[in-house]
Design a protein around this motif. Structure first.
Motif, mmCIF file in Angstrom:
data_model
loop_
_atom_site.group_PDB
_atom_site.id
_atom_site.type_symbol
_atom_site.label_atom_id
_atom_site.label_comp_id
_atom_site.label_asym_id
_atom_site.label_seq_id
_atom_site.Cartn_x
_atom_site.Cartn_y
_atom_site.Cartn_z
ATOM 1 N N ASN A 42 -4.715 1.360 -9.346
ATOM 2 C CA ASN A 42 -5.474 1.077 -8.133
ATOM 3 C C ASN A 42 -4.565 1.307 -6.937
ATOM 4 O O ASN A 42 -3.749 0.453 -6.584
ATOM 5 C CB ASN A 42 -6.001 -0.359 -8.152
ATOM 6 C CG ASN A 42 -6.863 -0.665 -6.933
ATOM 7 O OD1 ASN A 42 -6.914 0.092 -5.975
ATOM 8 N ND2 ASN A 42 -7.563 -1.793 -6.970
ATOM 9 N N TYR A 100 -8.202 -2.230 0.420
ATOM 10 C CA TYR A 100 -7.246 -2.875 -0.483
ATOM 11 C C TYR A 100 -7.971 -3.985 -1.241
ATOM 12 O O TYR A 100 -7.939 -5.156 -0.864
ATOM 13 C CB TYR A 100 -6.063 -3.424 0.311
ATOM 14 C CG TYR A 100 -4.874 -3.817 -0.550
ATOM 15 C CD1 TYR A 100 -4.070 -2.842 -1.138
ATOM 16 C CD2 TYR A 100 -4.569 -5.147 -0.782
ATOM 17 C CE1 TYR A 100 -2.989 -3.186 -1.920
ATOM 18 C CE2 TYR A 100 -3.485 -5.501 -1.569
ATOM 19 C CZ TYR A 100 -2.703 -4.521 -2.135
ATOM 20 O OH TYR A 100 -1.623 -4.874 -2.925
ATOM 21 N N LYS A 101 -8.658 -3.600 -2.312
ATOM 22 C CA LYS A 101 -9.493 -4.535 -3.062
ATOM 23 C C LYS A 101 -9.622 -4.055 -4.503
ATOM 24 O O LYS A 101 -9.207 -2.934 -4.852
ATOM 25 C CB LYS A 101 -10.870 -4.635 -2.421
ATOM 26 C CG LYS A 101 -11.654 -3.323 -2.421
ATOM 27 C CD LYS A 101 -13.003 -3.471 -1.739
ATOM 28 C CE LYS A 101 -13.813 -2.183 -1.805
ATOM 29 N NZ LYS A 101 -15.122 -2.316 -1.161
ATOM 30 N N GLY A 135 -6.018 1.631 -0.329
ATOM 31 C CA GLY A 135 -5.498 0.794 0.740
ATOM 32 C C GLY A 135 -4.733 1.504 1.829
ATOM 33 O O GLY A 135 -4.317 0.864 2.794
ATOM 34 N N PRO A 169 -5.889 -4.830 -6.673
ATOM 35 C CA PRO A 169 -5.056 -3.942 -5.848
ATOM 36 C C PRO A 169 -3.618 -3.876 -6.364
ATOM 37 O O PRO A 169 -3.075 -4.863 -6.869
ATOM 38 C CB PRO A 169 -5.106 -4.604 -4.464
ATOM 39 C CG PRO A 169 -6.358 -5.421 -4.473
ATOM 40 C CD PRO A 169 -6.538 -5.882 -5.880
ATOM 41 N N TRP A 217 0.794 -1.223 0.000
ATOM 42 C CA TRP A 217 0.000 0.000 0.000
ATOM 43 C C TRP A 217 0.829 1.276 0.000
ATOM 44 O O TRP A 217 0.355 2.325 -0.461
ATOM 45 C CB TRP A 217 -1.027 -0.008 1.113
ATOM 46 C CG TRP A 217 -0.596 -0.178 2.535
ATOM 47 C CD1 TRP A 217 -0.797 -1.264 3.334
ATOM 48 C CD2 TRP A 217 0.041 0.796 3.381
ATOM 49 N NE1 TRP A 217 -0.307 -1.054 4.598
ATOM 50 C CE2 TRP A 217 0.202 0.206 4.666
ATOM 51 C CE3 TRP A 217 0.490 2.102 3.182
ATOM 52 C CZ2 TRP A 217 0.798 0.875 5.736
ATOM 53 C CZ3 TRP A 217 1.090 2.772 4.245
ATOM 54 C CH2 TRP A 217 1.242 2.171 5.493
#
Length: 854
Positions: A677, A697-698, A680, A752, A563
């Motif tokens: 993306n 976080y998806k 997160g 992610p 992240w």
């Protein structure tokens, strides 16, 4: 079309309005609004900028206040901000800024550098930019209202000098507001207004860029940390050259200087420095290189290159051992905090053992060149030290154009050791300004406060930089990466305040860069505060756009390895909105063998930034690097700096669980959208830190369309906005589709920490009614940047740089294709995707001439 008269600001009955939009309510009577005016005869801006500023003046105004009494810190409530989307940039550390989106005053964070307010009442794209400025010896920033409760939603403009001896009460020009219907133009016009008003900086269009802005490079930091030495640098450059990805520049990062701590012998280098943090209380005791570099003799590595004797795993082994020691120190500290009669002797014994092992490793590294000479390659009477090393490097690697070295603004992290030089130097205590109370805890700040800074007094600042830089230039160094800019605000109380101290230091730095490094040889870093940009960018044309690249989370979150990379991209992208007005944003290095390396590489490909990595020795993904870098070390560079698309401006691409970070950029014959993306993680105001938001976080989805590319932001690309059709190439799938401005958007989904790149090529109409669009060499992530030229209305000639598969759109099958005068095979599909192979032409700087005959 909205006119300037319709965008005139007004302040009446406690409301700040523009074009029917109420921006702030409950505005106190001491808040002021005045027309924007400037004197052309007193401004050094080029005539065309003066004309542009005059034309836009009616859309802006000065915004400020008067204080009841003279003071060195004047916070003034501006009013309530309610139910209006905004984007802002605030300092989350002394030197780093990040984005924040919200809708109310309570969402504003301390030390906000600017606000972009959504104002649809003004028309499509309507917005208002609120820009805190510098006025006299004061700088300003925006804060939320404190002490009134979240329900207040007030915002505060705070003017501060940083010195109790410097006071004021009239701050009527301490901020500026500007309105319009194109957010990118609004911001550009606002900074242009600041340029002609302040006269203390230059816009990016007024300055030359350093050559490294268009080339690939390597930074030594993550490979060695503070143990960097000539053998390791040589080995690293060799690895890139041997793999066909030559580094055209290198940055020898922190660790090369002659520094010591106050309890070290006055003229000896500090021993045992390995990890970042160890050196932050150390000071320069001489202006030349440390002993590891001073011991180099001309010809050492030409006669016996590292592969003959060097253990390239040693630097990483040293770093791991130092990290092991750091872990035991932290564990001991944690155990000690638990209270009670705890026996810490086991920790001490472990530390003694590990420290001995580390010393043995450092000794092995230090003796590498000594052992080489003992084998028969001793002193030959030539150059010595850094100058000898760089002379040999350039002989071995003739394509290595630039070598930069690291420095702190004050010399080293701890400044200069008093008495070590002829410069007037005093150890000054570091005092944080009240506005920094809401920022993130930072090891660097703690260490600076612990040791203070050996500050060369302002009247000698120019001598400091010239002494350092003239020596470096004479040794063959072509530029400097300057860190720790904003620590001046810690030291300013007895030097006329932060603005005046900064002016003295930035003037000295600018003069030295002009005299010693061709006027462009500087990367500014740890500088993301408005007073640096307003006062320090007359000469600086490249600066860091984000926080440091972190390969994992220093606070221990195992998901941080993922992240944190999205946080880095969002910081760079949104910071580029304002920094790109002053400098070429530099997205910082990354590691090509990192688990998210492809994610980083894709962002760098569309960023418009120079591209450099901080790979450890032997730790490379050369296949990935070859999708970024041409075989000659140049880049398929975009024309602009990457910016968030309009539909991202008032969104949160970090943890709203729905927004894809989309960035637009421009190429000579098309545009590009990078979609990432980054969900997160992000800023947590309660914890005052950037942390993970695991539930975000998806996978998420998004859309793209031709209007996402801001074609009109450059004159030379504006006509592409009017194309009837666009060929759109999807990097991952290799699919080529056609779109018009009226087409339904393309839908996509991203896992992610993943990305997609969409390349847009306007379709040309050829003689006979056939259609054509150049996409580029799709082996490169920014394939549109490989197109050098396109011409023709019957047959089409494409000049393209690179090696691999050239893809174009052709509505009909050509009769034949010719590459550099030779007919070659090609593939054409019913969807119009036309492919032909091209090779790297060294004698033509990698450019192939491709003709499609119809």
């Amino acid at each position: 079309m909205t006119t300037s008269s319709q965008l005139a600001f007004s302040l009446h009955d406690g409301s700040l309005d523009v074009g029917g939009a109420v921006l702030l309510s409950g505005v106190p009577s001491n808040v002021t609004l005045s027309s924007f005016e400037f004197d052309k005869s007193c401004c050094d801006a080029p005539p065309h900028l003066l004309d542009q500023a005059t034309a836009a003046a009616g859309r802006g105004a000065f915004f400020g206040f008067t204080a009841p009494d003279a003071t060195d810190r004047a916070p003034c409530r501006l009013g309530q901000l309610l139910n209006r989307k905004f984007l802002s940039l605030f300092r989350f550390k002394t030197w780093w800024s990040t984005m924040r989106a919200g809708e109310r005053g309570r969402d504003v964070q301390p030390e906000t550098q600017w606000l972009l307010l959504d104002a649809p009442e003004l028309g499509p794209g309507g917005c208002v930019f609120v820009l805190p400025l510098v006025q006299g010896s004061f700088r300003s920033s925006i804060f939320p209202t404190y002490g009134a409760g979240d329900e207040d939603d007030g915002i505060v403009l705070c003017a501060e000098s940083g010195s109790p001896a410097v006071t004021g009460s009239d701050f009527r020009r301490i901020a500026y507001v500007h309105a319009g219907t194109d957010p990118y133009v609004v911001m550009r016009e606002a900074y242009l207004a600041a340029r002609v008003h302040l006269g203390t900086f230059k816009l990016i269009e007024e300055k030359a860029l350093p050559p490294i802005a268009e080339r690939f490079g390597w930074c030594t930091w993550d490979a060695f940390y503070l143990t960097v030495d000539p053998v390791g640098v040589w080995q690293g450059v060799s690895e890139f050259a041997d793999a066909g990805v030559p580094a055209r520049f290198i940055v020898i990062d922190d660790g090369w200087q002659s520094v010591n701590r106050d309890d070290d012998p006055a003229h000896a280098d500090a021993r045992g420095l390995v990890l970042g943090g160890d050196q932050m209380t150390a000071r320069l005791h001489r202006f030349d290189e440390c002993e590891r570099f001073r011991r180099y003799r001309e010809g050492d590595l030409l006669r016996s290159p590292p592969e003959v004797f060097y253990d390239k795993t040693l630097p990483k082994t040293i770093v791991r051992k130092a990290c092991e020691i750091e872990g035991v120190v932290k564990a001991k500290k944690k155990a000690g905090l638990q209270g009670g009669a705890i026996d810490l002797s086991s920790f001490d014994a472990k530390l003694q053992l590990l420290q001995g092992e580390l010393e043995q490793l450092l000794a092995k590294s230090a003796h590498a060149l000594d052992n080489l000479r003992e084998a028969g390659c001793g002193d030959n009477g030539g150059e010595v030290g850094l100058k000898a090393f760089l002379k040999d490097m350039r002989q071995k690697f003739p394509g290595l154009d630039d070598v930069y070295v690291w420095q702190a603004l004050c010399g080293a992290w701890g400044g200069v050791r008093p008495g070590a030089t002829s410069l007037d130097t005093v150890i000054e205590p570091a005092r944080l300004s009240p506005g920094l109370a809401g920022t993130m805890d930072d090891l660097a700040v703690d260490r600076i406060v612990e040791g203070g800074i050996g500050l060369v007094q302002p009247h000698h600042a120019g001598k400091l930089y010239d002494a350092m830089h003239s020596y470096l230039a004479g040794a063959g160094i072509t530029g400097v990466k300057v860190d720790v800019f904003n620590n001046l605000e810690y030291l300013c109380a007895d030097h006329g305040g932060r603005v005046e101290l900064a002016k003295a230091y930035y003037a000295g730095l600018s003069d030295s860069i002009a005299a010693n490094f061709s006027g462009t040889g500087i990367i500014a870093s740890m500088q993301q505060c408005n007073d640096f940009f307003f006062l320090g960018t007359r000469q600086v044309s490249m600066a860091r756009a984000g926080d440091d690249f972190w390969f994992d989370d220093p606070n221990g979150d195992p998901m941080g390895v993922y992240w944190l990379q999205g946080v880095h991209m969002v910081n760079c992208s949104y910071n580029s909105l304002w920094m790109g007005q002053f400098v070429r944003p530099d997205w910082d290095m990354f590691q090509s063998d990192h688990v998210c390396a492809a994610f980083h590489a894709a962002s760098r490909a569309v960023s418009g930034s120079p591209i450099y990595v901080s790979d450890s020795l032997g730790g490379h993904d050369f296949a990935l690097l070859k999708s970024l870098v041409f075989p000659d070390g140049t880049l398929p560079l975009c024309l602009h700096h990457a910016l968030p698309t309009r539909d991202c401006l008032f969104k949160n691409p970090l943890f709203d669980q729905e927004t894809v970070l989309k960035m637009w950029n421009l190429n000579k014959f098309g545009g590009v959208i990078g979609a990432f993306n980054c969900q997160g993680a992000g800023w947590d105001p309660a914890e005052r830190r950037i942390r993970g938001y695991a539930h975000c976080y998806k996978a998420i989805s998004g859309t793209i369309q031709p209007s996402d590319v801001e074609w009109g932001q450059r004159e030379d690309t504006a006509a592409m906005a009017n194309a009837a059709e666009y060929a759109v190439y999807k990097h991952h799938s290799g699919e080529l589709v056609l779109m018009t401005r009226e087409s339904d958007p393309i839908n996509f989904a991203l896992q992610p920490s993943s990305y997609e790149i969409f390349t847009f090529a306007p379709v040309m109409l050829l003689a006979g009614g056939s259609k054509f669009a150049p996409v580029g060499v799709v082996d490169m992530l920014n394939c549109g940047g490989t197109i050098v030229d396109v011409e023709g209305h019957g047959d089409v000639r494409v000049r393209v740089k690179g090696a691999g598969k050239l893809v174009v759109y052709s509505s009909v099958r050509p009769a034949r294709s010719v590459v550099d005068g030779c007919e070659v095979a090609f593939e054409w599909g019913n969807g119009g995707k036309l492919e032909v192979s091209v090779a790297w032409k060294q004698d033509k700087e990698g450019v192939s001439d491709v003709v499609f005959c119809y």
